[in-house]
Design a protein around this motif. Sequence first.
Motif, PDB file in Angstrom:
ATOM      1  N   UNK A  61     -20.593  -3.046  -5.024  1.00 53.51           N
ATOM      2  CA  UNK A  61     -19.635  -2.996  -5.924  1.00 53.51           C
ATOM      3  C   UNK A  61     -18.752  -1.850  -6.057  1.00 53.51           C
ATOM      4  N   UNK A  62     -18.891  -0.678  -4.869  1.00 49.68           N
ATOM      5  CA  UNK A  62     -17.858   0.467  -5.036  1.00 49.68           C
ATOM      6  C   UNK A  62     -16.587   0.248  -4.035  1.00 49.68           C
ATOM      7  N   UNK A  63     -15.671   1.139  -4.271  1.00 48.22           N
ATOM      8  CA  UNK A  63     -14.300   0.952  -3.928  1.00 48.22           C
ATOM      9  C   UNK A  63     -13.878   2.538  -3.266  1.00 48.22           C
ATOM     10  N   UNK A  64     -13.049   2.205  -2.134  1.00 46.94           N
ATOM     11  CA  UNK A  64     -12.279   3.137  -1.464  1.00 46.94           C
ATOM     12  C   UNK A  64     -10.820   2.860  -1.575  1.00 46.94           C
ATOM     13  N   UNK A  65     -10.193   3.798  -2.212  1.00 48.37           N
ATOM     14  CA  UNK A  65      -8.806   3.982  -2.345  1.00 48.37           C
ATOM     15  C   UNK A  65      -8.105   4.993  -1.487  1.00 48.37           C
ATOM     16  N   UNK A  66      -7.123   4.518  -0.350  1.00 48.74           N
ATOM     17  CA  UNK A  66      -6.603   5.471   0.406  1.00 48.74           C
ATOM     18  C   UNK A  66      -5.027   5.441  -0.127  1.00 48.74           C
ATOM     19  N   UNK A  67      -4.450   6.561   0.128  1.00 46.87           N
ATOM     20  CA  UNK A  67      -2.959   6.761  -0.538  1.00 46.87           C
ATOM     21  C   UNK A  67      -2.384   7.714   0.696  1.00 46.87           C
ATOM     22  N   UNK A  68      -1.302   7.100   1.469  1.00 47.12           N
ATOM     23  CA  UNK A  68      -0.613   8.146   2.430  1.00 47.12           C
ATOM     24  C   UNK A  68       0.716   7.913   2.201  1.00 47.12           C
ATOM     25  N   UNK A  69       1.428   9.263   2.291  1.00 46.48           N
ATOM     26  CA  UNK A  69       2.684   9.641   1.985  1.00 46.48           C
ATOM     27  C   UNK A  69       3.405  10.216   3.453  1.00 46.48           C
ATOM     28  N   UNK A  70       4.577   9.440   3.843  1.00 46.30           N
ATOM     29  CA  UNK A  70       5.152   9.937   4.834  1.00 46.30           C
ATOM     30  C   UNK A  70       6.590   9.573   4.871  1.00 46.30           C
ATOM     31  N   UNK A  71       7.373   9.789   6.059  1.00 45.77           N
ATOM     32  CA  UNK A  71       8.862   9.286   5.994  1.00 45.77           C
ATOM     33  C   UNK A  71       9.097   8.824   7.361  1.00 45.77           C
ATOM     34  N   UNK A  72      10.104   8.058   7.280  1.00 48.94           N
ATOM     35  CA  UNK A  72      10.725   7.665   8.522  1.00 48.94           C
ATOM     36  C   UNK A  72      12.325   7.907   8.635  1.00 48.94           C
ATOM     37  N   UNK A  73      12.780   8.144   9.903  1.00 48.30           N
ATOM     38  CA  UNK A  73      14.096   8.446  10.179  1.00 48.30           C
ATOM     39  C   UNK A  73      14.470   7.398  11.361  1.00 48.30           C
ATOM     40  N   UNK A  74      15.157   6.823  10.888  1.00 48.08           N
ATOM     41  CA  UNK A  74      16.017   5.741  12.105  1.00 48.08           C
ATOM     42  C   UNK A  74      17.487   6.254  12.261  1.00 48.08           C
ATOM     43  N   UNK A  75      17.867   7.170  13.240  1.00 47.99           N
ATOM     44  CA  UNK A  75      19.189   7.568  13.387  1.00 47.99           C
ATOM     45  C   UNK A  75      19.503   7.004  14.888  1.00 47.99           C
ATOM     46  N   UNK A  76      19.141   5.709  15.305  1.00 46.61           N
ATOM     47  CA  UNK A  76      19.319   5.267  16.616  1.00 46.61           C
ATOM     48  C   UNK A  76      20.544   4.565  16.654  1.00 46.61           C
ATOM     49  N   UNK A  77      21.233   4.252  15.695  1.00 48.26           N
ATOM     50  CA  UNK A  77      22.395   3.573  15.896  1.00 48.26           C
ATOM     51  C   UNK A  77      22.385   1.941  15.622  1.00 48.26           C
ATOM     52  N   UNK A  78      21.164   1.533  15.463  1.00 49.91           N
ATOM     53  CA  UNK A  78      20.658   0.159  15.435  1.00 49.91           C
ATOM     54  C   UNK A  78      19.353  -0.116  14.560  1.00 49.91           C
ATOM     55  N   UNK A  79      18.987  -1.360  14.316  1.00 48.18           N
ATOM     56  CA  UNK A  79      17.711  -1.572  13.675  1.00 48.18           C
ATOM     57  C   UNK A  79      16.520  -1.179  14.486  1.00 48.18           C
TER      58      UNK A  79
END
Length: 162
Positions: A31-49
């Motif tokens: 009945x125990x828990x593991x909670x994971x939080x990750x913070x980051x970033x994305x940059x898409x400057x490709x000119x398209x999706x």
Amino acid sequence: DRVNTTTTIVSSAAETTNYTFSVPGGTLSTNKNLRLTLIGEIVNNTGGNADVTPRFKYGGTTYLSGTITVATNASLRTVVMTSLVSGRGGTGLQDSFASFEVSDPAASGTLAANNAFRTLGQQPTLAIDSSTAQTLLVSIQLGSSSANFSFVLRTAVLEWIR
């Protein structure tokens, strides 16, 4: 566990591990828990999706995998990933949840009214023997190997909730 070392993926479409932790046997118990939080970033400057695919795994079993299409925009997009793995009454059964959210800024720097966040979320039941050590892993796969498409993991925090 806490990781404040920056991990960057750029010019690669290969699945890349961003976070891994060996969970000692018995940690989840019944009945125990593991909670994971990750913070980051994305940059898409490709000119398209461009696509990004996160994968969350416990004991080698993937409990979230999906693809989000990120529209081109030179602005940083914040990424917040969360996960919860919980013992479910026995050491061989767990509930899991994971989500992957990407902010979608408008060109003016404000959030786009029609699509402020793009989110993936799943909540499957797992059947992993948590009485032995198991690996908790998060990976990212970019759908393009462009130098103009990148993912950066800034921090990860894993909490044991007893």
